[in-house]
Design a protein around this motif. Structure first.
Motif, PDB file in Angstrom:
ATOM      1  N   VAL A  12       0.838  -1.206   0.000  1.00 32.01           N
ATOM      2  CA  VAL A  12       0.000   0.000   0.000  1.00 32.01           C
ATOM      3  C   VAL A  12       0.869   1.249   0.000  1.00 32.01           C
ATOM      4  O   VAL A  12       0.622   2.188  -0.759  1.00 32.01           O
ATOM      5  CB  VAL A  12      -0.973  -0.019   1.197  1.00 32.01           C
ATOM      6  N   ILE A  13       1.899   1.257   0.828  1.00 34.12           N
ATOM      7  CA  ILE A  13       2.787   2.425   0.877  1.00 34.12           C
ATOM      8  C   ILE A  13       3.469   2.638  -0.472  1.00 34.12           C
ATOM      9  O   ILE A  13       3.613   3.775  -0.928  1.00 34.12           O
ATOM     10  CB  ILE A  13       3.817   2.292   2.019  1.00 34.12           C
ATOM     11  N   GLY A  14       3.876   1.562  -1.133  1.00 36.96           N
ATOM     12  CA  GLY A  14       4.486   1.692  -2.464  1.00 36.96           C
ATOM     13  C   GLY A  14       3.531   2.339  -3.457  1.00 36.96           C
ATOM     14  O   GLY A  14       3.927   3.202  -4.244  1.00 36.96           O
ATOM     15  N   LYS A  15       2.286   1.952  -3.429  1.00 36.61           N
ATOM     16  CA  LYS A  15       1.292   2.551  -4.330  1.00 36.61           C
ATOM     17  C   LYS A  15       1.058   4.018  -4.000  1.00 36.61           C
ATOM     18  O   LYS A  15       0.973   4.862  -4.902  1.00 36.61           O
ATOM     19  CB  LYS A  15      -0.025   1.778  -4.249  1.00 36.61           C
ATOM     20  N   PHE A  20       1.837   9.968  -4.828  1.00 34.47           N
ATOM     21  CA  PHE A  20       2.358  11.262  -4.375  1.00 34.47           C
ATOM     22  C   PHE A  20       3.520  11.720  -5.251  1.00 34.47           C
ATOM     23  O   PHE A  20       3.677  12.905  -5.517  1.00 34.47           O
ATOM     24  CB  PHE A  20       2.819  11.181  -2.916  1.00 34.47           C
ATOM     25  N   TRP A  21       4.348  10.790  -5.694  1.00 36.13           N
ATOM     26  CA  TRP A  21       5.504  11.104  -6.531  1.00 36.13           C
ATOM     27  C   TRP A  21       5.033  11.679  -7.864  1.00 36.13           C
ATOM     28  O   TRP A  21       5.615  12.638  -8.373  1.00 36.13           O
ATOM     29  CB  TRP A  21       6.305   9.836  -6.731  1.00 36.13           C
ATOM     30  N   ASP A  22       3.984  11.117  -8.403  1.00 35.34           N
ATOM     31  CA  ASP A  22       3.446  11.629  -9.671  1.00 35.34           C
ATOM     32  C   ASP A  22       2.734  12.972  -9.520  1.00 35.34           C
ATOM     33  O   ASP A  22       2.945  13.885 -10.305  1.00 35.34           O
ATOM     34  CB  ASP A  22       2.433  10.635 -10.269  1.00 35.34           C
ATOM     35  N   ILE A  30      -7.721  12.186  -1.265  1.00 34.27           N
ATOM     36  CA  ILE A  30      -8.021  10.919  -0.596  1.00 34.27           C
ATOM     37  C   ILE A  30      -8.764   9.980  -1.552  1.00 34.27           C
ATOM     38  O   ILE A  30      -8.443   8.784  -1.601  1.00 34.27           O
ATOM     39  CB  ILE A  30      -8.788  11.152   0.719  1.00 34.27           C
ATOM     40  N   PRO A  31      -9.719  10.467  -2.357  1.00 35.24           N
ATOM     41  CA  PRO A  31     -10.324   9.559  -3.345  1.00 35.24           C
ATOM     42  C   PRO A  31      -9.292   8.967  -4.317  1.00 35.24           C
ATOM     43  O   PRO A  31      -9.411   7.802  -4.712  1.00 35.24           O
ATOM     44  CB  PRO A  31     -11.349  10.438  -4.059  1.00 35.24           C
ATOM     45  N   ASP A  32      -8.264   9.739  -4.694  1.00 35.30           N
ATOM     46  CA  ASP A  32      -7.182   9.199  -5.535  1.00 35.30           C
ATOM     47  C   ASP A  32      -6.493   8.039  -4.813  1.00 35.30           C
ATOM     48  O   ASP A  32      -6.212   6.999  -5.412  1.00 35.30           O
ATOM     49  CB  ASP A  32      -6.111  10.265  -5.825  1.00 35.30           C
ATOM     50  N   ILE A  33      -6.213   8.245  -3.539  1.00 34.86           N
ATOM     51  CA  ILE A  33      -5.515   7.227  -2.753  1.00 34.86           C
ATOM     52  C   ILE A  33      -6.394   5.990  -2.588  1.00 34.86           C
ATOM     53  O   ILE A  33      -5.918   4.858  -2.711  1.00 34.86           O
ATOM     54  CB  ILE A  33      -5.071   7.806  -1.391  1.00 34.86           C
ATOM     55  N   GLU A  34      -7.685   6.201  -2.345  1.00 35.22           N
ATOM     56  CA  GLU A  34      -8.611   5.069  -2.230  1.00 35.22           C
ATOM     57  C   GLU A  34      -8.641   4.269  -3.537  1.00 35.22           C
ATOM     58  O   GLU A  34      -8.608   3.039  -3.528  1.00 35.22           O
ATOM     59  CB  GLU A  34     -10.021   5.566  -1.900  1.00 35.22           C
ATOM     60  N   ARG A  35      -8.671   4.973  -4.640  1.00 32.12           N
ATOM     61  CA  ARG A  35      -8.725   4.320  -5.956  1.00 32.12           C
ATOM     62  C   ARG A  35      -7.459   3.502  -6.221  1.00 32.12           C
ATOM     63  O   ARG A  35      -7.527   2.362  -6.662  1.00 32.12           O
ATOM     64  CB  ARG A  35      -8.935   5.382  -7.040  1.00 32.12           C
ATOM     65  N   VAL A  36      -6.297   4.066  -5.938  1.00 25.54           N
ATOM     66  CA  VAL A  36      -5.025   3.395  -6.213  1.00 25.54           C
ATOM     67  C   VAL A  36      -4.803   2.194  -5.290  1.00 25.54           C
ATOM     68  O   VAL A  36      -4.279   1.169  -5.722  1.00 25.54           O
ATOM     69  CB  VAL A  36      -3.853   4.407  -6.090  1.00 25.54           C
ATOM     70  N   LEU A  44      -7.496   3.396   5.645  1.00 20.44           N
ATOM     71  CA  LEU A  44      -6.266   4.178   5.483  1.00 20.44           C
ATOM     72  C   LEU A  44      -5.987   5.019   6.722  1.00 20.44           C
ATOM     73  O   LEU A  44      -4.859   5.050   7.219  1.00 20.44           O
ATOM     74  CB  LEU A  44      -6.383   5.077   4.245  1.00 20.44           C
ATOM     75  N   TYR A  45      -7.020   5.694   7.216  1.00 18.09           N
ATOM     76  CA  TYR A  45      -6.832   6.563   8.384  1.00 18.09           C
ATOM     77  C   TYR A  45      -6.561   5.751   9.649  1.00 18.09           C
ATOM     78  O   TYR A  45      -5.833   6.194  10.537  1.00 18.09           O
ATOM     79  CB  TYR A  45      -8.029   7.481   8.567  1.00 18.09           C
TER      80      TYR A  45
END
Length: 195
Positions: A12-15, A20-22, A30-36, A44-45
């Protein structure tokens, strides 16, 4: 009763790191993070507290998996006079032929320096610690070139090379050719100092 975590934290951290890198901290939602990740906000929280906790975990992963392995060329013993040149050649290769650990994204830490670190003391300290770690590694490599180099000269050269590294990594997001040219300038300077 506390919830049990049902996901691979490292995966999960790698994703999250790559997201974040991109996109950067501010543009990542947060929706981006949920999707990825395929995880919901509460999972997550529960694991990372908030978006900042997610980012901090991503930065630590980036430093451990991307930055420090690359810096080992400069710090491993026994040191060799060509270590700094080898470091810059590997950086040029990474910028020329992007792959998973440097796909035209620049540097996760330095990218934040041109964004939210300007108004966030904690992230500003992370950026400065990264700069210091890079400078220390370059200083170590330069000492292998000339054990008798005066301290002031060593400090000056390490600062110059650190600045060239930072410039190349920041530029690589917008102009890969110029980033590689900056790296090649560092290599040329190192070769001149060895004469």
């Amino acid at each position: 009763m506390p919830r049990t975590q049902d996901f691979d934290t490292a995966e999960v951290i790698g994703k999250i790191r790559n997201l974040f890198w991109d996109k950067g901290f501010e543009a990542t939602s947060i929706p981006d993070i949920e999707r990825v990740t395929g995880l919901n906000r509460s999972s997550l929280y529960n694991a990372f507290t908030n978006k900042r906790g997610l980012f901090d975990a991503a930065v630590e992963d980036y430093l451990d998996r991307v930055v420090r392995p690359r810096l080992r060329i400069l710090t491993d013993e026994p040191s060799h006079p060509d270590d700094a040149v080898r470091y810059y050649r590997s950086l040029a290769d990474a910028l020329t032929e992007p792959h998973d650990d440097c796909p035209g994204r620049g540097c996760l830490v330095l990218n934040s320096a041109t964004g939210f670190a300007a108004h966030d003391d904690t992230q500003r300290a992370v950026v400065d610690a990264y700069r210091h770690e890079l400078s220390t590694a370059l200083t170590h490599a330069l000492r292998a070139v000339d054990q008798d180099m005066p301290a002031a000269v060593l400090e000056h050269r390490a600062r110059l090379l650190t600045s060239l590294s930072v410039s190349a990594l920041v530029l690589s997001r917008v102009n890969r050719d110029e980033a590689v040219a900056v790296v090649n300038t560092a290599i040329a300077q190192l070769e001149e100092w060895r004469r």
